[in-house]
Design an enzyme around this catalytic site. Structure first.
Site, PDB file in Angstrom:
ATOM      1  N   LYS A   1       0.853  -1.185   0.000  1.00  0.00           N
ATOM      2  CA  LYS A   1       0.000   0.000   0.000  1.00  0.00           C
ATOM      3  C   LYS A   1       0.890   1.236   0.000  1.00  0.00           C
ATOM      4  O   LYS A   1       1.781   1.381   0.849  1.00  0.00           O
ATOM      5  CB  LYS A   1      -0.856   0.013   1.264  1.00  0.00           C
ATOM      6  CG  LYS A   1      -2.344  -0.175   1.004  1.00  0.00           C
ATOM      7  CD  LYS A   1      -3.095  -0.063   2.320  1.00  0.00           C
ATOM      8  CE  LYS A   1      -4.580  -0.018   2.089  1.00  0.00           C
ATOM      9  NZ  LYS A   1      -5.304   0.122   3.360  1.00  0.00           N
ATOM     10  N   VAL A   2       0.625   2.128  -0.936  1.00  0.00           N
ATOM     11  CA  VAL A   2       1.421   3.343  -1.090  1.00  0.00           C
ATOM     12  C   VAL A   2       0.457   4.533  -1.145  1.00  0.00           C
ATOM     13  O   VAL A   2      -0.520   4.485  -1.898  1.00  0.00           O
ATOM     14  CB  VAL A   2       2.256   3.273  -2.398  1.00  0.00           C
ATOM     15  CG1 VAL A   2       3.007   4.572  -2.636  1.00  0.00           C
ATOM     16  CG2 VAL A   2       3.214   2.086  -2.369  1.00  0.00           C
TER      17      VAL A   2
END
Ligand code: G3P
Length: 217
Positions: free
Chosen positions: A83-84
């Site tokens: 997750k970014v």
């Protein structure tokens, strides 16, 4: 629409998996912190419980740091998705990670332009936060609806995860909007299951059965 569980609680994940309805898990730093466990250890354990994608979020704010963390997270298990957050650095990192074959779930997404940027940078998943958009008086599900329609129209490969889901009606609306996935807290999954008429129906069937002197198998 597939259902993911939005939690880092292993007991809840085990329970939901046993119902046969969960295809993946999403976590975030808040959810992991709540468990008070080692981050990598908990992600590894979760990844062993579900066969589908398990999202683990980077903490770094710069692109190089994000890529370095992402490589470690992706190495924890084959089904880990990184997750970014959608920032300049996040887009740069996503482009690099996509080229390296590391799947990204672009997070903290609140608008349709952000969805388009995430898809163009090569994110495998994009997570519009429906509940948090609703919280500021806007229509969170409209972001999901428009995201799905644009991604479908242009044949982009990104899958839309309706996130920040607060109640079963959100799940239904996400399905109607064509979201590929809704990620739900365990409490919402339980709310989806329960209906008072189901409980009353079971009670009545059992009472009638016993009154007639029938025996179970
Ligand atoms: O994990 C991302 C998202 O689902 C968080 O939801 O309820 O904290 O807005 P919430």
């Amino acid at each position: 629409m597939r259902l993911f569980l939005d939690t880092a609680n292993v007991a809840d994940i085990r329970e939901a998996v046993s119902w046969g309805v969960i295809s993946g898990v999403t976590t975030n730093p808040t959810l992991v912190a709540k468990e008070g466990r080692d981050f990598h250890e908990v992600i590894r354990e979760i990844a062993g419980l579900v066969s589908g994608p398990v999202s683990a979020e980077v903490i770094a704010q710069d692109a190089d740091g994000m890529v370095a963390e992402a490589k470690v997270l992706a190495g924890l298990a084959p089904n880990v998705v990184v997750k970014v957050p959608i920032t300049r650095a996040g887009l740069q990192a996503t482009k690099t990670l996509a080229e390296l074959g590391i799947a990204v779930n672009m997070t903290l997404v609140f608008s349709v332009p952000q969805v388009l940027l995430a898809a163009r940078a090569g994110a495998a998943f994009v997570s519009p936060f429906v509940g948090r958009v609703d919280d500021v008086g806007e229509d969170g599900m409209a972001v999901v609806r428009d995201a799905v329609s644009i991604i479908t129209h242009y044949g982009l490969g990104t899958q839309v995860i309706a996130a920040s889901i607060r109640h079963p009606a959100h799940v239904v609306a996400a399905a109607k909007a064509g979201a590929h996935i809704a990620t739900v807290p365990f409490k919402v999954l339980e709310q989806m299951l329960h209906h008072p008429l189901t409980d009353i129906g079971i009670e009545r069937f059992l009472a009638d059965w016993q009154q007639a002197g029938q025996k179970g198998r």
